[in-house]
Scaffold this motif. Sequence first.
Motif, short mmCIF file in Angstrom:
data_model
loop_
_atom_site.label_atom_id
_atom_site.label_comp_id
_atom_site.label_asym_id
_atom_site.label_seq_id
_atom_site.Cartn_x
_atom_site.Cartn_y
_atom_site.Cartn_z
N ALA A 1 0.84 -1.20 0.00
CA ALA A 1 0.00 0.00 0.00
C ALA A 1 0.87 1.24 0.00
O ALA A 1 1.95 1.27 0.59
N SER A 2 0.37 2.29 -0.65
CA SER A 2 1.09 3.56 -0.70
C SER A 2 0.09 4.69 -0.93
O SER A 2 -1.09 4.45 -1.21
N GLY A 3 0.59 5.92 -0.81
CA GLY A 3 -0.23 7.08 -1.11
C GLY A 3 -0.72 7.87 0.09
O GLY A 3 -1.36 8.90 -0.07
N GLY A 4 -0.43 7.38 1.27
CA GLY A 4 -0.85 8.10 2.46
C GLY A 4 -0.08 9.40 2.65
O GLY A 4 0.92 9.65 1.96
N GLY A 5 -0.54 10.21 3.57
CA GLY A 5 0.14 11.47 3.84
C GLY A 5 -0.67 12.35 4.76
O GLY A 5 -1.70 11.93 5.30
N GLN B 1 1.06 -3.72 4.17
CA GLN B 1 1.70 -3.24 5.40
C GLN B 1 1.05 -1.99 5.98
O GLN B 1 1.33 -1.63 7.09
N GLY B 2 0.16 -1.36 5.23
CA GLY B 2 -0.51 -0.18 5.74
C GLY B 2 0.16 1.12 5.33
O GLY B 2 1.38 1.19 5.18
N THR B 3 -0.65 2.14 5.14
CA THR B 3 -0.14 3.48 4.82
C THR B 3 -0.93 4.49 5.67
O THR B 3 -2.14 4.39 5.79
N LEU B 4 -0.22 5.43 6.27
CA LEU B 4 -0.83 6.34 7.23
C LEU B 4 -1.45 7.54 6.53
O LEU B 4 -0.79 8.22 5.73
N VAL B 5 -2.69 7.80 6.87
CA VAL B 5 -3.40 8.99 6.41
C VAL B 5 -3.72 9.84 7.63
O VAL B 5 -4.36 9.37 8.57
N THR B 6 -3.29 11.09 7.59
CA THR B 6 -3.55 12.01 8.69
C THR B 6 -4.30 13.22 8.12
O THR B 6 -3.82 13.87 7.19
N THR C 1 -8.56 9.89 9.87
CA THR C 1 -7.16 9.63 10.23
C THR C 1 -6.99 8.20 10.72
O THR C 1 -7.67 7.77 11.64
N ALA C 2 -6.08 7.47 10.07
CA ALA C 2 -5.88 6.07 10.39
C ALA C 2 -4.77 5.51 9.52
O ALA C 2 -4.35 6.14 8.54
N VAL C 3 -4.32 4.33 9.87
CA VAL C 3 -3.48 3.54 8.97
C VAL C 3 -4.42 2.72 8.10
O VAL C 3 -5.30 2.02 8.61
N TYR C 4 -4.25 2.83 6.80
CA TYR C 4 -5.11 2.15 5.85
C TYR C 4 -4.40 0.91 5.30
O TYR C 4 -3.23 1.00 4.87
N TYR C 5 -5.11 -0.20 5.32
CA TYR C 5 -4.57 -1.47 4.87
C TYR C 5 -5.37 -2.00 3.69
O TYR C 5 -6.61 -1.93 3.69
N CYS C 6 -4.68 -2.56 2.71
CA CYS C 6 -5.36 -3.27 1.65
C CYS C 6 -5.27 -4.76 1.93
O CYS C 6 -4.33 -5.22 2.61
N GLN D 1 -5.33 18.32 4.74
CA GLN D 1 -6.28 19.10 5.53
C GLN D 1 -7.70 18.59 5.30
O GLN D 1 -7.99 17.96 4.27
N ALA D 2 -8.55 18.87 6.24
CA ALA D 2 -9.95 18.49 6.10
C ALA D 2 -10.53 19.08 4.81
O ALA D 2 -10.26 20.24 4.48
N GLY D 3 -11.26 18.25 4.08
CA GLY D 3 -11.84 18.67 2.82
C GLY D 3 -11.00 18.30 1.60
O GLY D 3 -11.48 18.34 0.47
N ASP D 4 -9.75 17.93 1.83
CA ASP D 4 -8.86 17.56 0.74
C ASP D 4 -9.17 16.15 0.24
O ASP D 4 -9.96 15.41 0.83
N SER D 5 -8.49 15.79 -0.84
CA SER D 5 -8.62 14.46 -1.43
C SER D 5 -7.26 13.76 -1.41
O SER D 5 -6.21 14.41 -1.40
N LEU D 6 -7.32 12.45 -1.46
CA LEU D 6 -6.11 11.64 -1.48
C LEU D 6 -6.45 10.33 -2.17
O LEU D 6 -7.59 9.82 -2.04
N ARG D 7 -5.51 9.76 -2.91
CA ARG D 7 -5.74 8.47 -3.54
C ARG D 7 -4.69 7.47 -3.05
O ARG D 7 -3.49 7.70 -3.19
N LEU D 8 -5.16 6.40 -2.48
CA LEU D 8 -4.30 5.32 -2.05
C LEU D 8 -4.19 4.28 -3.16
O LEU D 8 -5.14 4.07 -3.92
#
Length: 121
Positions: A5-9, A113-118, A90-95, A12-19
């Motif tokens: 897994a990758s792509g975490g980071g 292994q998980g990727t952290l999203v804050t 906010t969490a560690v995201y696992y596939c 700010q609230a309201g933003d977008s992210l793609r894992l």
Amino acid sequence: VQLQASGGGLVQAGDSLRLSCAASGRAFSSYAMGWFRQAPGKEREFVASINWSGGYTYYADSVKGRFAISRDNAKKTLYLQMNSLKPEDTAVYYCAAGKLFVATMTSYDYWGQGTLVTVSS
């Protein structure tokens, strides 16, 4: 199958992210795939799942309408598009990969292994 897994980071609230979740092995297209997450001090929970072809998806109520799961079997990659992010995301995201298209953690056999999203407020 091995998953990365990758792509975490930090966003700010309201933003977008793609894992992304890159798989190795020849059987990726035969597996149902899922995303789970674990927030600090909490149990791991289901986020979204997708069947082997990508034709069926299922979401936790907390992310429905904001997150979208998809897969590209030719690229052996799973995605999670996350929009309108909230601090509670906010969490560690696992596939994970499994034989059944379900939301139950124990039905998934392989985990990344998980990727952290804050998400900051």
